[in-house]
Design an enzyme around this catalytic site. Structure first.
Site, PDB file in Angstrom:
ATOM      1  N   ASP A  66      44.664  44.958  51.931  1.00 12.01           N
ATOM      2  CA  ASP A  66      43.484  44.109  52.074  1.00 12.01           C
ATOM      3  C   ASP A  66      43.870  42.736  52.611  1.00 12.01           C
ATOM      4  O   ASP A  66      45.052  42.403  52.725  1.00 12.01           O
ATOM      5  CB  ASP A  66      42.762  43.983  50.718  1.00 12.01           C
ATOM      6  CG  ASP A  66      43.708  43.710  49.551  1.00 12.01           C
ATOM      7  OD1 ASP A  66      44.885  43.351  49.789  1.00 12.01           O
ATOM      8  OD2 ASP A  66      43.290  43.847  48.402  1.00 12.01           O
ATOM      9  N   ASP A 135      38.958  43.273  36.398  1.00 12.90           N
ATOM     10  CA  ASP A 135      37.648  43.938  36.388  1.00 12.90           C
ATOM     11  C   ASP A 135      37.733  45.375  36.884  1.00 12.90           C
ATOM     12  O   ASP A 135      36.716  46.007  37.174  1.00 12.90           O
ATOM     13  CB  ASP A 135      36.625  43.145  37.216  1.00 12.90           C
ATOM     14  CG  ASP A 135      37.003  43.047  38.697  1.00 12.90           C
ATOM     15  OD1 ASP A 135      38.048  43.603  39.098  1.00 12.90           O
ATOM     16  OD2 ASP A 135      36.243  42.417  39.457  1.00 12.90           O
ATOM     17  N   HIS A 137      39.213  46.469  39.670  1.00 15.52           N
ATOM     18  CA  HIS A 137      39.261  46.732  41.112  1.00 15.52           C
ATOM     19  C   HIS A 137      40.648  47.164  41.541  1.00 15.52           C
ATOM     20  O   HIS A 137      41.648  46.803  40.915  1.00 15.52           O
ATOM     21  CB  HIS A 137      38.767  45.530  41.935  1.00 15.52           C
ATOM     22  CG  HIS A 137      39.663  44.337  41.997  1.00 15.52           C
ATOM     23  ND1 HIS A 137      39.322  43.105  41.479  1.00 15.52           N
ATOM     24  CD2 HIS A 137      40.879  44.157  42.550  1.00 15.52           C
ATOM     25  CE1 HIS A 137      40.286  42.241  41.713  1.00 15.52           C
ATOM     26  NE2 HIS A 137      41.248  42.848  42.350  1.00 15.52           N
ATOM     27  N   GLU A 142      35.588  45.965  44.518  1.00 15.01           N
ATOM     28  CA  GLU A 142      35.013  45.385  43.308  1.00 15.01           C
ATOM     29  C   GLU A 142      34.062  46.367  42.625  1.00 15.01           C
ATOM     30  O   GLU A 142      33.631  47.349  43.246  1.00 15.01           O
ATOM     31  CB  GLU A 142      34.249  44.111  43.684  1.00 15.01           C
ATOM     32  CG  GLU A 142      35.121  42.997  44.274  1.00 15.01           C
ATOM     33  CD  GLU A 142      35.967  42.270  43.233  1.00 15.01           C
ATOM     34  OE1 GLU A 142      36.315  42.868  42.199  1.00 15.01           O
ATOM     35  OE2 GLU A 142      36.288  41.087  43.467  1.00 15.01           O
TER      36      GLU A 142
HETATM   37  C1  GLP Z   1      44.119  41.174  43.938  1.00 16.09           C
HETATM   38  C2  GLP Z   1      44.497  42.219  44.990  1.00 16.09           C
HETATM   39  C3  GLP Z   1      44.849  43.531  44.379  1.00 16.09           C
HETATM   40  C4  GLP Z   1      45.729  43.309  43.171  1.00 16.09           C
HETATM   41  C5  GLP Z   1      44.964  42.578  42.098  1.00 16.09           C
HETATM   42  C6  GLP Z   1      45.829  42.256  40.888  1.00 16.09           C
HETATM   43  O1  GLP Z   1      42.814  40.803  43.890  1.00 16.09           O
HETATM   44  N1  GLP Z   1      43.540  42.393  46.014  1.00 16.09           N
HETATM   45  O2  GLP Z   1      45.487  44.355  45.333  1.00 16.09           O
HETATM   46  O3  GLP Z   1      46.145  44.552  42.652  1.00 16.09           O
HETATM   47  O4  GLP Z   1      44.406  41.402  42.601  1.00 16.09           O
HETATM   48  O5  GLP Z   1      46.697  41.218  41.179  1.00 16.09           O
HETATM   49  P1  GLP Z   1      47.936  40.826  40.303  1.00 16.09           P
HETATM   50  O6  GLP Z   1      48.928  41.905  40.488  1.00 16.09           O
HETATM   51  O7  GLP Z   1      48.415  39.525  40.859  1.00 16.09           O
HETATM   52  O8  GLP Z   1      47.449  40.729  38.904  1.00 16.09           O
END
Ligand code: GLP
Length: 258
Positions: A66, A135, A137, A142
């Site tokens: 993304d 949440d 995702h 989302e």
């Molecule tokens: C972001 C990314 C995800 C990621 C998530 C968790 O929003 N788009 O790909 O898995 O958050 O992030 P983190 O690993 O920093 O907790």
């Protein structure tokens, strides 16, 4: 779905073992690369193995999940910059072997379609690394996302923008409101999905992912329909799992049947 409850320290090496085994049998494998803090220990383990001459990505290719809309590839918080810093610059991918969606494309719908086509033309993703949002995702799908969605523009929730503000100097207003993200249907086409989560903040999302009803309210639950998912969590992220004892027992005994 295999659930492995282990120490945060060992998660990086366990996933690096899987990636090394994949590259040994398929040197030109296609890897799905996640950004965020969750995969960092994996990338550290991979970089150490490449530095030691034990692993090479020279024929491999990669696709990130993304990108924020409106952040150029040189912006310090763009996921293109982040994956380059966290992994690509530390291993030996060929130039251009790792692709990311372009969040500055003039026609974002066209960019999204061409990203899905590029993944398919590369032969599909062999191993997809995923984190999970608080949440539920995955990538930036989302709650409310279509469970069959393809790469497209999404609007980020306020919670995700607050969660990610730490990467923007704590300034939630600096976090873009939109992103381009692989869809849940796109992610589900990967042949093996490895999701990692650590810390108490992920415990509720991990509970829903593994044990909840499949629902657009918790998008990661779509992974229950995938034939080959490995979930690696530390004790804190596993703290809401109702069947934790069974997962530990199954993992401890898995060599007996393999
Ligand atoms: C972001 C990314 C995800 C990621 C998530 C968790 O929003 N788009 O790909 O898995 O958050 O992030 P983190 O690993 O920093 O907790």
């Amino acid at each position: 779905m295999e659930v492995i409850i282990t120490s945060e320290e060992s998660i990086g090496d366990l996933v690096a073992d899987d990636i090394a085994a994949l590259l040994a049998r398929k040197p030109d494998a296609v890897l799905g690369l996640a950004t965020g803090s969750s995969p960092l220990r994996i990338y550290d383990a991979l970089a150490a193995r490449v530095a030691a001459g034990a692993l090479s990505f020279s024929q491999a290719r990669g696709f990130t999940l993304d990108e924020y809309v409106g952040l150029s590839s040189g912006h310090p918080c763009s996921y293109r910059t982040v994956i380059d810093a966290d992994l690509v610059s530390r291993v030996d991918f060929a130039d251009g072997a790792v692709r990311a969606p372009d969040g500055t494309a003039g026609d974002l719908a066209m960019e999204a379609g061409s990203y899905d086509r590029a993944i398919a033309e590369a032969g599909g993703v062999d191993l997809q690394i995923l984190g999970i949002g608080t949440d539920g995702h995955i990538a930036f799908n989302e709650p409310g996302s279509s469970l069959a969605s393809r790469t497209r523009v999404k609007t980020l929730t306020e919670q995700t923008r607050r969660d990610n503000a730490r990467f923007f100097g704590g300034d939630v207003d600096a976090v873009p409101r939109h992103c381009l993200t692989q869809g849940l249907g796109t992610i589900m086409e990967a042949r093996h999905i490895v999701l990692v989560a650590t810390g108490k903040g992920k415990a509720e999302a991990v509970h829903h992912l593994v044990e909840g009803a499949v629902s657009a309210l918790w998008p990661a639950t779509i992974l229950q329909h995938h034939p080959h998912v490995t979930v690696l969590v530390d004790e804190a992220a596993a703290s809401r799992l109702q069947l934790a004892g069974y997962y530990r027992y199954a993992y401890a005994n898995r060599s007996a049947v393999s």
